[in-house]
Design a protein around this motif. Structure first.
Motif: not given
Length: 148
Positions: A38-42, A26-34
């Protein structure tokens, strides 16, 4: 010991953190990088954690996200919470999880409505401020309707 700390140790002494993979996803799908990155990756999260003094491998984080592991250290959980800008209690305190999930759902609804396009241009603090402003508007509208 603080109640959140007691709860963490109680859970960690059992089989691990219930539903950890879904919480992480849920965190990875919802919270974008500053800064619109884009989105966080591992890989990005592992770099952020390492910069904060919390070394972890991409494989270990992947195992946590995919449910193959559910027993991270308190230090790792705190680091992940910091990267995403959520309280560490999100992972093991049901009231905290509920509050954060409500904020995340509000953010998801804003994206789906298309009225507000967030493409990573807000960091976690900006998202918290935005959600706080929306809650204040809802509170004010409720008072205007005779509700509280």
């Amino acid at each position: 010991m603080h109640s959140v700390g007691r709860e963490y140790h109680r859970i960690m002494d059992s089989a691990g953190i219930p539903d950890l993979a879904n919480k992480l996803q849920r965190l990875f799908r919802t919270i974008p990088q500053p800064d619109g990155r884009g989105w966080y990756t591992n890989e990005v999260v592992v770099r952020e954690l390492a910069a904060g003094g919390v070394p972890v491998t991409v494989q270990h984080l992947s195992n946590l996200r995919n449910g193959r592991r559910d027993n991270p250290s308190a230090r790792l959980l705190a680091g992940i919470a910091k990267v995403f800008g959520v309280p560490v209690g999100y992972f093991f305190d049901s009231a905290e999880e509920k509050r954060v999930n409500e904020d995340l759902e509000t953010l998801s609804q804003l994206r789906r409505m298309g009225g507000l396009r967030l493409r990573g241009d807000l960091d976690a603090e900006g998202l918290v401020q935005l959600l706080g402003a929306l809650k204040e508007i809802q509170r004010m509208e409720g008072k205007g309707n005779g509700e509280d």
